[in-house]
Design an enzyme around this catalytic site. Structure first.
Site, PDB file in Angstrom:
ATOM      1  N   ASP A   1       0.950  -1.076  -0.110  1.00  0.00           N
ATOM      2  CA  ASP A   1       0.012  -0.017   0.038  1.00  0.00           C
ATOM      3  C   ASP A   1       0.886   1.209  -0.036  1.00  0.00           C
ATOM      4  O   ASP A   1       1.687   1.593  -1.001  1.00  0.00           O
ATOM      5  CB  ASP A   1      -0.897   0.118   1.140  1.00  0.00           C
ATOM      6  CG  ASP A   1      -1.954   1.163   1.162  1.00  0.00           C
ATOM      7  OD1 ASP A   1      -2.942   1.175   0.244  1.00  0.00           O
ATOM      8  OD2 ASP A   1      -1.911   1.936   2.157  1.00  0.00           O
TER       9      ASP A   1
ATOM     10  N   TYR B   1      -1.598  10.541   2.843  1.00  0.00           N
ATOM     11  CA  TYR B   1      -2.882  11.032   2.011  1.00  0.00           C
ATOM     12  C   TYR B   1      -2.765  12.563   1.691  1.00  0.00           C
ATOM     13  O   TYR B   1      -3.209  12.931   0.502  1.00  0.00           O
ATOM     14  CB  TYR B   1      -4.187  10.827   2.953  1.00  0.00           C
ATOM     15  CG  TYR B   1      -4.501   9.388   3.067  1.00  0.00           C
ATOM     16  CD1 TYR B   1      -4.917   8.689   2.038  1.00  0.00           C
ATOM     17  CD2 TYR B   1      -3.996   8.688   4.279  1.00  0.00           C
ATOM     18  CE1 TYR B   1      -5.071   7.385   2.279  1.00  0.00           C
ATOM     19  CE2 TYR B   1      -4.240   7.218   4.377  1.00  0.00           C
ATOM     20  CZ  TYR B   1      -4.622   6.537   3.624  1.00  0.00           C
ATOM     21  OH  TYR B   1      -5.046   5.266   3.457  1.00  0.00           O
TER      22      TYR B   1
ATOM     23  N   HIS C   1      -6.984  -6.610   0.953  1.00  0.00           N
ATOM     24  CA  HIS C   1      -5.751  -5.742   0.917  1.00  0.00           C
ATOM     25  C   HIS C   1      -4.656  -5.991   1.874  1.00  0.00           C
ATOM     26  O   HIS C   1      -3.531  -5.312   1.827  1.00  0.00           O
ATOM     27  CB  HIS C   1      -6.563  -4.324   1.337  1.00  0.00           C
ATOM     28  CG  HIS C   1      -5.656  -3.204   0.975  1.00  0.00           C
ATOM     29  ND1 HIS C   1      -5.272  -2.902  -0.323  1.00  0.00           N
ATOM     30  CD2 HIS C   1      -5.147  -1.925   1.586  1.00  0.00           C
ATOM     31  CE1 HIS C   1      -4.675  -1.889  -0.578  1.00  0.00           C
ATOM     32  NE2 HIS C   1      -4.582  -1.365   0.777  1.00  0.00           N
TER      33      HIS C   1
END
Length: 317
Positions: A103, A232, A293
């Site tokens: 990720d 983010y 995930h």
């Protein structure tokens, strides 16, 4: 877990990075975690692969887990994180590594691979493929609804307010439940992301209360502000390298769960099946049936074997 050694490396004056390490020798695997993870997310891989003769090293990024936060929030960036990683390797007298990122760790592996190509022997990513640094936001299409979790978390203060309604352990619990699903987490207009999980929803069967406590206790210490800033709120961070010059020439393995919600992001499957090969010519992609995930925690034995086979055939044949 007691076999794993822990230490701190001062990468800047007054800023120490937490390092977890097991194994010895010059075959080094450098593990890069995602969000909301810490070094602990690689526990299964580190212990198993060290028994096969590899030196396994993992860190908590600056502001994550047991690592110090930067004095200024604006210094939580991809570039600064990569500089920390290089400093950690220098401190440990490690010249070359195989990067293993999941990720967010895949984005960081991309940055590291461009900035320090001579230090990288190979790359393994999970959850998402390698990408050109500075283009990570391209995975967030204009067709994605406003309630998409990454868009919400990019907004300064919104996630902090949302997370602040519960304790850190509950935030980790909710995100693990959400990210273990096969649907993209999207909130309605009158919802926040934490509202998407009912309190009665059980944890994934492969994620124990002990695991939750390990994560929750460390995020209780660090908070989430730095972790939200990187990745983010740094997805558009640019690297001073022309896009056309970015190419990863080392052997690369992409491990994906076929139930990973990320596969449903607009354009992701096309990128994986076609576009990524333009920058990663030596790429092998493997799907794990039923995988989500968090494949490295959900199916540790299968993932460990895939990594081991890759290392034996492609890196240290």
């Amino acid at each position: 877990m007691e076999q794993i050694e822990h230490k701190y490396v001062e990468v800047e004056e007054g800023l120490k990075i937490h390092v977890a390490e097991i194994g010895a020798g010059d075959k080094v695997l450098f593990f890069l975690h995602g969000f909301p993870e810490i070094w602990y997310s690689w526990r299964h891989q580190m212990i198993s692969l060290s028994k096969s003769g590899y030196r396994a090293v993992a860190v908590d990024y600056r502001g994550y887990g047991l690592s110090d936060p930067p004095p200024r929030l604006e210094d939580a960036t991809f570039a600064k994180t990569v500089a920390d990683l290089a400093a950690v390797l220098d401190s440990l007298n490690i010249s070359k590594v195989v990067l293993i990122g999941k990720d967010t760790g895949a984005f960081i592996a991309s940055w590291f691979g461009v900035l320090h190509p001579k230090r990288v022997l190979g790359i393994v990513t999970m959850g998402i493929p390698l990408s050109v640094p500075g283009t990570a936001s391209s995975f967030i299409s204009s067709t994605i609804p406003e309630g998409f979790y990454a868009l919400r978390w990019q907004e300064p203060g919104r996630a902090e307010a949302d997370f602040g309604r519960v304790d850190a352990k509950t935030v980790i619990r909710n995100v693990y439940i959400l990210f273990s699903g096969s649907e993209v987490p999207i909130a309605a207009e009158n919802q926040e992301i934490m509202d998407l999980v009912e309190p009665s929803t059980p944890l994934p069967p492969w994620f124990t209360e002990e695991d939750l406590e390990a994560y929750g206790s460390l995020y209780q210490k660090s908070g989430f502000q730095t972790a939200l800033k990187m990745p983010y709120r740094s997805l558009d961070e640019q690297l001073d390298v022309p896009v056309t010059e970015v190419k990863f020439e080392v052997p690369t393995l992409l491990i994906l769960g076929d139930k990973d919600y990320a596969l449903k992001l607009p354009g992701m499957e096309d990128y994986i099946n076609h576009m990524v090969k333009e920058i990663v010519p030596d790429l092998k992609t493997t799907y794990l049936t039923g995988g989500t995930h968090f494949v490295q925690e959900q199916f540790p034995e299968e993932v460990n074997q895939l990594i081991l086979d890759f290392l034996k055939v492609r890196i240290w044949a």
